[in-house]
Design a protein around this motif. Structure first.
Motif, PDB file in Angstrom:
ATOM      1  N   ASP A 163       1.766   6.822  -6.738  1.00 51.41           N
ATOM      2  CA  ASP A 163       0.682   7.701  -7.174  1.00 51.41           C
ATOM      3  C   ASP A 163       1.023   9.168  -6.924  1.00 51.41           C
ATOM      4  OD1 ASP A 163      -0.776   5.534  -8.040  1.00 51.41           O
ATOM      5  OD2 ASP A 163      -2.211   5.568  -6.371  1.00 51.41           O
ATOM      6  N   THR A 211       0.841  -1.202   0.000  1.00 53.08           N
ATOM      7  CA  THR A 211       0.000   0.000   0.000  1.00 53.08           C
ATOM      8  C   THR A 211       0.874   1.249   0.000  1.00 53.08           C
ATOM      9  OG1 THR A 211      -1.751  -1.196   1.159  1.00 53.08           O
ATOM     10  CG2 THR A 211      -1.867   1.213   1.204  1.00 53.08           C
ATOM     11  N   SER A 270      -1.481   9.309   5.300  1.00 54.85           N
ATOM     12  CA  SER A 270      -2.243   8.613   4.263  1.00 54.85           C
ATOM     13  C   SER A 270      -2.558   7.171   4.669  1.00 54.85           C
ATOM     14  CB  SER A 270      -1.455   8.629   2.951  1.00 54.85           C
ATOM     15  OG  SER A 270      -2.130   7.913   1.967  1.00 54.85           O
ATOM     16  N   VAL A 307       0.939   4.345  -2.732  1.00 58.07           N
ATOM     17  CA  VAL A 307       0.750   5.747  -2.355  1.00 58.07           C
ATOM     18  C   VAL A 307       1.925   6.589  -2.847  1.00 58.07           C
ATOM     19  CG1 VAL A 307       0.662   7.339  -0.376  1.00 58.07           C
ATOM     20  CG2 VAL A 307      -0.740   5.267  -0.374  1.00 58.07           C
ATOM     21  N   LEU A 344       2.999  10.221   4.206  1.00 57.91           N
ATOM     22  CA  LEU A 344       2.711   8.800   4.035  1.00 57.91           C
ATOM     23  C   LEU A 344       2.051   8.246   5.298  1.00 57.91           C
ATOM     24  CD1 LEU A 344       2.933   6.240   2.266  1.00 57.91           C
ATOM     25  CD2 LEU A 344       5.129   5.812   3.405  1.00 57.91           C
TER      26      LEU A 344
END
Length: 154
Positions: A43, A36, A59, A40, A56
């Motif tokens: 992206d 994950t 997020s 992130v 991070l």
């Protein structure tokens, strides 16, 4: 079709995507959170805004120490670099290495090809509707998650 059936199908998609990602992580000795985190970070880079460790952590809804553990594992595996931000030398940003991009291709290419094959039966107008549906569903999920975090004070 009623809302309950749509909800069941979205839930099934989420579960199957989680199973796929878990299997992929097991095959490559990566935790689910590691994968994950890579997504992130990738992206954010695509959007032109490299993410910091703090961003991070926010997020992923992780503590700073848990985020450090994730980043240490990814860096040790050769998938991640921490670099000084060229615009603000005080800020450290995260960059994926080519090995992570290759890993992403290994994960998403076969799945993307399978999706593309399944979607061939839909015409352009139907795909536009599906895209609107998915976008609205993602936005509703993010909004609800944010509201829950705010309500619980997390």
């Amino acid at each position: 079709m009623d809302d309950r059936e749509l909800i069941r199908q979205v839930r099934r998609l989420t579960v199957e995507a989680d199973r796929f990602t878990h299997l992929f992580g097991d095959l490559h000795d990566l935790h689910r959170t590691d994968l994950t985190a890579l997504v992130v970070i990738m992206d954010a880079a695509v959007r032109g805004h490299p993410v910091s460790q703090g961003e991070l952590a926010e997020s992923l809804n992780l503590s700073p120490s848990a985020t450090t553990s994730v980043l240490d594992r990814l860096q040790h595996a050769g998938h991640l670099e921490r670099r000084r931000d060229t615009g603000d030398r005080r800020r450290v940003v995260l960059h994926v290495r080519d090995s992570a991009l290759e890993l992403g291709r290994d994960l998403f290419t076969p799945l993307g090809e399978a999706y593309a094959a399944a979607w061939r039966e839909f015409d352009s107008a139907q795909r536009d509707t599906i895209l609107r549906f998915l976008s609205a569903t993602i936005e509703a999920t993010v909004r609800t998650r944010t509201e829950l975090l705010e309500r619980d004070g997390s």
